[in-house]
Design a protein around this motif. Structure first.
Motif, short mmCIF file in Angstrom:
data_model
loop_
_atom_site.label_atom_id
_atom_site.label_comp_id
_atom_site.label_asym_id
_atom_site.label_seq_id
_atom_site.Cartn_x
_atom_site.Cartn_y
_atom_site.Cartn_z
N GLN A 28 41.73 48.33 34.85
CA GLN A 28 41.75 47.77 33.50
C GLN A 28 40.29 47.64 33.05
O GLN A 28 39.58 46.77 33.52
N ARG A 33 40.53 43.87 29.02
CA ARG A 33 41.80 43.13 29.09
C ARG A 33 41.75 41.97 28.10
O ARG A 33 40.68 41.49 27.72
N LYS A 34 42.95 41.57 27.74
CA LYS A 34 43.10 40.45 26.81
C LYS A 34 43.22 39.17 27.64
O LYS A 34 44.14 39.07 28.46
N VAL A 35 42.31 38.26 27.44
CA VAL A 35 42.31 37.03 28.23
C VAL A 35 42.61 35.85 27.32
O VAL A 35 42.01 35.71 26.25
N SER A 36 43.56 35.02 27.73
CA SER A 36 43.89 33.81 26.96
C SER A 36 43.30 32.60 27.67
O SER A 36 43.43 32.48 28.89
N ILE A 37 42.67 31.74 26.89
CA ILE A 37 42.09 30.54 27.48
C ILE A 37 42.60 29.30 26.74
O ILE A 37 42.92 29.37 25.55
N LEU A 64 40.76 36.50 23.79
CA LEU A 64 39.59 37.35 23.59
C LEU A 64 39.62 38.52 24.57
O LEU A 64 40.22 38.42 25.64
N VAL A 97 37.96 40.88 27.34
CA VAL A 97 36.87 40.81 28.32
C VAL A 97 36.73 42.18 28.97
O VAL A 97 37.72 42.79 29.38
N PRO A 144 30.61 38.72 37.86
CA PRO A 144 31.18 37.40 37.49
C PRO A 144 32.37 37.52 36.55
O PRO A 144 33.03 36.53 36.25
N TYR A 145 32.63 38.72 36.03
CA TYR A 145 33.63 38.88 34.98
C TYR A 145 34.85 39.67 35.43
O TYR A 145 35.69 40.02 34.60
N SER A 146 34.94 40.00 36.70
CA SER A 146 36.02 40.87 37.20
C SER A 146 36.17 42.09 36.29
O SER A 146 37.28 42.51 35.99
N ARG A 159 35.25 45.10 36.77
CA ARG A 159 35.34 46.43 37.37
C ARG A 159 36.65 46.64 38.10
O ARG A 159 37.24 45.70 38.63
N ILE A 188 29.82 34.66 28.02
CA ILE A 188 30.60 34.08 29.12
C ILE A 188 29.68 33.83 30.31
O ILE A 188 28.88 34.69 30.67
N ARG A 189 29.82 32.66 30.89
CA ARG A 189 29.02 32.24 32.05
C ARG A 189 27.53 32.49 31.83
O ARG A 189 26.82 33.04 32.68
N ALA A 221 28.57 34.51 41.71
CA ALA A 221 29.65 34.14 40.80
C ALA A 221 30.88 33.62 41.51
O ALA A 221 31.76 33.06 40.89
N MET A 261 37.76 33.32 40.24
CA MET A 261 36.44 32.98 39.69
C MET A 261 36.62 32.14 38.44
O MET A 261 37.55 32.35 37.66
N MET A 266 35.70 31.83 35.25
CA MET A 266 35.00 32.53 34.17
C MET A 266 34.79 31.62 32.97
O MET A 266 33.82 31.75 32.24
N PHE A 288 38.61 25.54 31.30
CA PHE A 288 39.73 26.17 30.60
C PHE A 288 40.77 26.70 31.60
O PHE A 288 40.41 27.10 32.71
N GLU A 289 42.01 26.70 31.16
CA GLU A 289 43.03 27.45 31.88
C GLU A 289 42.92 28.89 31.41
O GLU A 289 42.77 29.14 30.21
N VAL A 290 42.99 29.81 32.34
CA VAL A 290 42.78 31.21 31.98
C VAL A 290 43.96 32.04 32.45
O VAL A 290 44.44 31.87 33.57
N THR A 291 44.45 32.92 31.58
CA THR A 291 45.51 33.85 31.98
C THR A 291 45.21 35.23 31.40
O THR A 291 44.56 35.34 30.35
N SER A 292 45.65 36.25 32.11
CA SER A 292 45.50 37.61 31.58
C SER A 292 46.35 38.56 32.40
O SER A 292 46.91 38.18 33.44
N THR A 293 46.42 39.81 31.93
CA THR A 293 47.15 40.83 32.69
C THR A 293 46.41 41.22 33.96
O THR A 293 46.94 41.95 34.79
N PHE A 294 45.14 40.79 34.07
CA PHE A 294 44.32 41.14 35.24
C PHE A 294 44.31 39.98 36.23
O PHE A 294 43.47 39.94 37.11
#
Lengths: 252, 410
Positions: free
Chosen positions: A93, A96-100, A111, A113, A158-160, A162, A237-238, B190, B339, B341, B345-351
């Motif tokens: 991926q 990706r679409k990340v929900s916070i 957003l 990422v 730090p952002y996963s 890759r 981010i971070r 990280a 991690m 990131m 915050f609570e974080v969710t994604s397809t990854f």
């Protein structure tokens, strides 16, 4: 499966566009909706190496309707030829679409990422062979020819951002060689940027009338992105890690 | 000045059915490991349990365990050459051989797990000197050279006088090597489970314990199988030393967790490992702490049981098992916890951002790891057959008085 419906942009077309661009001496919008960046800090002769005169970056408006980010993911898949697998845990991926959701206030945002194209990229530092590399203009890439697939860059990012290619790849794009056993990530559409075009995701958004991502040269004070990041408070981010990402976010 | 090694070393005959069948079994595992790697390379890592979230898995657990055990295995030689503990001198050669074998086994696994092991030449020719991995290429390959020279100085009577300087150099090199291995994790800023300078000294303490535990089992097994005398004096010395090393590894572990518990930003990962991490919490308390630390220390120090060879062997085996579990917790557990990131915050994604990442080791990975262990043991077994590595006797009389410390002794 990959959606490859858009016709590929041929070298010939790019050359014609680049000539038009160079003649114009500035950023021009062509009929197809492709925004070309030229003139000033943006233009670079084909075949010339990237220089630190530019610092390519993005500004992402997280207040945009969250459904718009699907456009970004789809455009990236189509442009770079990833996606379409059936193994969520191992499929690459690039974006990706990340929900916070703020744990204390409940405020939410969504957003995209992707590789944040850090000025001080940990992935480049840890790569044993130098396959993880940073161009002078700030774009962080993986040289697929010398990546040995150790995945240390994935541990360090730090952002996963890759992905490791876990399975044989098919339908590769001529501009984007991919290979099983190597690591890949967002290239900021370097093949397009080098042809004075915008990344595919930005172009796809603009085709839908959205300016949710502004791409441009952060070193050029007159660029749209520079004016925007100086006008609004943005976050990366971070930021605390000191890696100086090239991707800014507005609204978080 | 330096004394000549007066011990008698003798190759094992290696003609018995037990020896040959063990060699055959080790060979089968080694070949199976290579076969697994070939399968992983041709099918892709999709056939492993590793994912884009758990990017390092079982092969790395085995590889890192073997590599740190390699540097620790050398320690018994260093005790004699560097610190003048004469009692360990007869095991100097074996220590060097074990160090070389374990490192070879570990590197085999590490290299064969690469996405592109066929590009090993690239790793040798193109290096980014800011990468600790690139440093490790030099630390690991240099270790082979340094230890081979050290072994040569120990084995060639004319050069015995140089074994102290060679041993000192090898000792410093091994400290650097384990620092390099620990720093692979320590440098990952990280990831909340890593990113700590203590990883390097903790790995060194772990290496002392793992290396010595493997040595005790190898020595007791080899001397029983070859009917060579092994006295209590040396065995009890190693027993005491192992107990101290286990305590040292525990000390660094406690220091790491206490420090993390003090920092709210690390509380999440600490709670994950110590309290509510499911399998990782169980592995930590039952595997690493109970079976890998408390039980072996009891076996080694409790006066009612610590004079039996079985107790010492059982303790050593538990240290090895607990050690593998500890490395598993560090490598896999450290990645399973997501991690942060977006702190707060609570974080969710397809990854799978923000989620605890799951990992189920697959058979090819485990077989590859065991292949590395088998290769290490195979090299040791062949070395003691074809080289004069093992002393003819380790009886109390042959060992001489314990705890003799002399600067001269090399």
């Amino acid at each position: 499966m990959n959606s490859n419906n858009l016709p590929p942009i041929t070298e010939e077309k790019i050359d014609i566009e680049r000539r038009r661009l160079l003649a114009s001496g500035g950023a021009i919008a062509i009929a197809s909706g492709i925004m070309l960046y030229g003139g000033g800090a943006g233009a670079r002769e084909k075949g010339q190496p990237a220089t630190s005169a530019q610092r390519w970056g993005m500004l992402i408006d997280t207040t945009a309707d969250k459904s718009i980010w699907d456009t970004v993911v789809t455009a990236c898949k189509r442009e770079q030829g990833w996606g379409g697998g059936n193994n969520p845990a191992t499929d690459p991926q690039w974006v990706r679409k990340v929900s916070i959701k703020n744990k204390s206030t409940g405020a939410e945002a969504t957003l995209p990422v992707m590789c944040q194209h850090c000025a001080n990229p940990p992935c480049v530092d840890v790569c044993p062979t130098g396959a993880s590399m940073q161009r002078a203009d700030g774009i962080v890439l993986v040289d697929k020819h010398i990546c040995i697939g150790c995945r240390y860059c994935m541990m360090a990012c730090p952002y996963s951002a890759r992905s490791f290619v876990h399975e044989p790849v098919h339908n590769q794009k001529p501009h984007m060689p991919r290979g099983m056993g190597t690591v890949e990530s967002c290239t900021m559409c370097v093949h397009r940027v080098d042809n004075n075009q915008q990344p595919a995701c930005v172009e796809a958004l603009e085709a839908k009338g959205s300016k949710a991502i502004i791409f441009g040269d952060l070193n050029d004070p007159d660029s749209e992105i520079s004016r925007a990041v100086s006008a609004h408070v943005t976050r990366r981010i971070r930021e605390d890690l000191g890696v100086e990402p090239g991707v800014h976010y507005k609204g978080i | 000045m330096a004394s000549i090694d007066k011990n008698t070393y003798k190759e094992v005959s290696g003609n018995g059915g037990d020896y040959l069948s063990l060699i055959a079994w080790l060979g089968v595992f080694a070949v199976a490991g290579i076969g697994s790697a070939f399968y992983m390379e041709t099918q892709g890592h999709v056939v492993t349990g590793m994912t884009n979230q758990i990017v390092w898995g079982m092969p790395h657990v085995f590889a890192v365990f073997l590599i740190i055990a390699a540097s620790g295995a050398l320690n018994v030689a260093s005790m004699s050459s560097v610190f003048g503990k004469k009692i360990y001198k007869p095991l100097g050669r074996l220590s060097a051989i074990m160090a070389l074998s374990l490192l070879a086994g570990g590197l085999l696994v590490l290299v064969l797990d690469l996405g592109r092991p066929d590009r090993l030449d690239v790793a040798m020719l193109k290096q980014n000197f800011k990468s600790i991995f690139a440093w490790n290429i030099y630390l690991y390959s240099g270790f082979f050279g340094v230890v081979i020279v050290y072994l040569w100085m120990m084995m060639e009577r004319r050069f015995n006088k140089y074994s102290k300087i060679a041993g000192t150099f090898a000792f410093v090199w091994r400290l650097a090597l384990t620092t390099g291995t620990g720093s692979i994790f320590g440098f990952l800023m990280a990831r909340p489970g890593y990113d700590a300078a203590i990883m390097a000294p903790m790995f060194i303490a772990m290496s002392f314990a793992f290396g010595l535990a493997i040595k005790i089992i190898f020595v007791t097994s080899a001397y029983r199988a070859t009917a060579r005398p092994l006295g209590d004096k040396l065995l009890f010395q190693m027993r005491n030393l192992l107990g101290i090393f286990i305590a040292a590894a525990l000390y660094f572990n406690i220091a790491q967790h206490l420090t993390n518990l003090y920092a709210p930003e690390h509380m999440g990962v600490e709670m994950f490992i110590l309290l509510d991490g499911g399998i990782y919490t169980i592995l930590f308390w039952v595997g690493q702490i109970l079976l890998g630390t408390i039980v072996p220390m009891t076996l080694l120090f409790h006066p009612a049981i610590n004079r039996s060879c079985q107790s010492i062997n059982a303790a050593s085996m538990l240290v090895i098992i607990g050690g593998i579990i500890q490395v598993y917790i560090i490598i896999v557990g450290g990645q399973a916890y997501p991690m942060d990131m977006f702190p707060g915050f609570e974080v969710t994604s397809t990854f799978f951002d923000g989620s605890i990442h799951s990992y189920t080791p697959s058979l090819p990975e485990i077989v590859l790891g065991l292949g590395g262990v088998a290769t290490a043991l195979l090299i040791m077994m062949l070395a003691v057959k074809y080289l004069p590595i093992l002393p003819a006797s380790l009886s109390d009389a042959a060992i001489g008085p314990a705890n003799i410390t002399t600067d001269e002794d090399a």
